[in-house]
Structure formats: C-alpha cells, structure tokens
Enzyme design. Structure first.
Site, PDB file in Angstrom:
ATOM      1  N   GLY A  36       0.822  -1.208   0.000  1.00 13.95           N
ATOM      2  CA  GLY A  36       0.000   0.000   0.000  1.00 13.95           C
ATOM      3  C   GLY A  36       0.853   1.254   0.000  1.00 13.95           C
ATOM      4  N   ASN A  86       1.216  -2.136   5.185  1.00 22.94           N
ATOM      5  CA  ASN A  86       0.432  -0.913   5.313  1.00 22.94           C
ATOM      6  C   ASN A  86      -0.893  -0.948   4.557  1.00 22.94           C
ATOM      7  OD1 ASN A  86       0.107   2.152   5.768  1.00 22.94           O
ATOM      8  ND2 ASN A  86       0.113   1.976   3.536  1.00 22.94           N
ATOM      9  N   TYR A 124     -13.609  -2.984  10.248  1.00 20.29           N
ATOM     10  CA  TYR A 124     -12.296  -2.334  10.342  1.00 20.29           C
ATOM     11  C   TYR A 124     -11.654  -2.604  11.706  1.00 20.29           C
ATOM     12  CZ  TYR A 124      -8.745   1.306   9.842  1.00 20.29           C
ATOM     13  OH  TYR A 124      -7.555   1.988   9.753  1.00 20.29           O
ATOM     14  N   ALA A 128     -12.272  -5.041  13.797  1.00 25.31           N
ATOM     15  CA  ALA A 128     -11.918  -6.458  13.904  1.00 25.31           C
ATOM     16  C   ALA A 128     -10.622  -6.757  13.155  1.00 25.31           C
ATOM     17  CB  ALA A 128     -13.058  -7.324  13.370  1.00 25.31           C
TER      18      ALA A 128
END
Length: 251
Positions: A12, A91, A156, A158
C-alpha cells in the site's frame, strides 16, 4: 543514512501513509519495492518523484494483497532479485464502514481480506527467508480503532485488532531468530481514507486531541522507520500508538 543498503518491501505504498513510508526509507538510503493495487498513476508518481531526487532504487509492483498466490509470487521474485529482505511494512488497508445490523457480508470480507489476511500472507511469505538470515524487521499498520472503535467500524476494528494479535504472536515466535515484529496504531491522519470523517467533524475531532491537530502521514512514517531501525533492536511485540494523545481519555 540509517537504511543504507537495506532491502525494504512496503504494501500500500502509492498514497498517504504508505507513500510517506516509502519516501522515508528511500531518503534514508534503502532500496524499496512497494505495492499498489490499481492506481498505477499514483505509483508511477512516487517512483518518478524519488528518482528526481536521486533515489533510483525504488520500484512499484501491482499486486492484489488479498490473493495469497500473487503475494507469494511477488515476494519470491523480490528475494530472488535481492538475495535477502531486511524489512517488511504491511500498510495496505481499506475501509468500508457500516452498521453491523445492515453490513453487507461482502464488505466484511473485503476489509478482513485486505487489512488482516494480507498481513498474514506477507508475513508468512517473508518469515522463512528472514529466519535463514537470522535478522529482520516487520512493522504492521494497526489503528486506534482496534481498541477504541467508532460505530460502523465492526469490520475495520476487527481487522486491526487481528493485526495486533498477530503482531504479538509473531514476536514471540520469531524473536529467537533475531526478527522483531511491531505495529503502529495511527489516530486521525490526513489521508484520502479519512476525508469523509474529516469533512463531517474535523473541528470536533481536533478538540478531542490534546495536540489540537490531525496527524500527518510523515508522523506515522517516522514511527515506522524508528521501529525498523537499529535503534529499536530491543523492541518487539509492541503496539506504538501515534495519535496526538487522542486515546488518553478514550474516543
């Protein structure tokens, strides 16, 4: 330069925090390969910008981080090319917020696959080479949402909670081979991912942050580079919160 000659892989890496991380490593002398999903133009801009500064050892690679076969193939290719891998930064991440009662299961799976499963795939792919080297640094990107989630962040939160658990477990398994595994937990950072939230409530968010400002991608990059450096050689299994003090009193 702290990372002269080091081989670094960042997922990312074309925008926001990831781009700042790539730029940070490159400017500190590392050879960096970074992954992007679909925005080829943004990835090419990172490469050309750093090449213009004289940092030519930066390459962009398209990969679906949620596809284990693609991940394994790319990591194998890079290690064959480099003969080693010193640092991995996980990332890559997405958000698909929605209340649990009405959340589309496809949105749950998309976030878990990108934010959590990809971390497992990349960590698994680099573990044996790093164990053979008896050295390595892994830094995973978590979030304050892992411990202080807002409504609508079930998927998100979790995924990021899973990243923290995976980070700690890996640290216990890999420490004896000279590999450190840590995570950074950003608060509200000025990136494309937070635009909607910032547009709706930026003034209120700043009031809740003791430093009275949102974080910048460079703030997270600086923490990431520290955890990947020799200065952090005795730090492992830790979650470094970088949030301007936001979580001191909860959200």
């Amino acid at each position: 330069m702290r990372f002269e000659g080091k081989k670094v892989l960042v997922t990312g890496g074309s925008r926001g925090i990831g781009r700042a991380v790539v730029e940070g490593f490159a400017r500190e002398g590392a050879e960096v390969a970074f992954i992007y999903n679909s925005n080829k133009e943004a990835a090419e801009d990172v490469v050309s910008t750093l090449a213009g500064e004289g940092h030519k050892a930066v390459t962009a690679h398209q990969c679906d981080v949620s596809d284990q076969a693609q991940v394994d193939a790319l990591v194998e290719k890079l290690i064959d090319q480099w003969d080693r891998l010193d640092i991995l930064v996980n990332n890559a991440g997405i958000v698909k917020d929605g209340l649990l009662a009405t959340m589309d299961p496809a949105n749950w799976l998309a976030v878990i696959n990108t934010n959590l499963n990809s971390v497992f795939y990349f960590c698994r792919a680099v573990t044996r080479p790093m164990m053979s080297q008896r050295a390595g640094r892994i830094v995973n990107m978590s979030s304050v949402a892992a411990e202080f989630p807002n409504q609508g962040q079930a998927n998100y939160a979790a995924s990021k909670g899973g990243v923290q658990g995976l980070t700690r477990c890996m640290a216990t398994e890999l420490g004896r081979r000279g590999i450190t595994v840590n995570a950074v937990a950003p608060g509200f950072i000025e990136t494309d991912m937070t635009v909607a939230v910032r547009n709706a409530a930026e003034a209120e968010i700043k009031k809740a942050i003791p430093l009275r400002r949102l974080g910048k991608p460079e703030d997270i990059a600086n923490a990431t580079l520290f955890l990947a450096s020799d200065e952090a050689s005795y730090i492992t299994g830790q979650i470094l919160t970088v949030d301007g003090g936001l979580t001191l009193g909860g959200i």
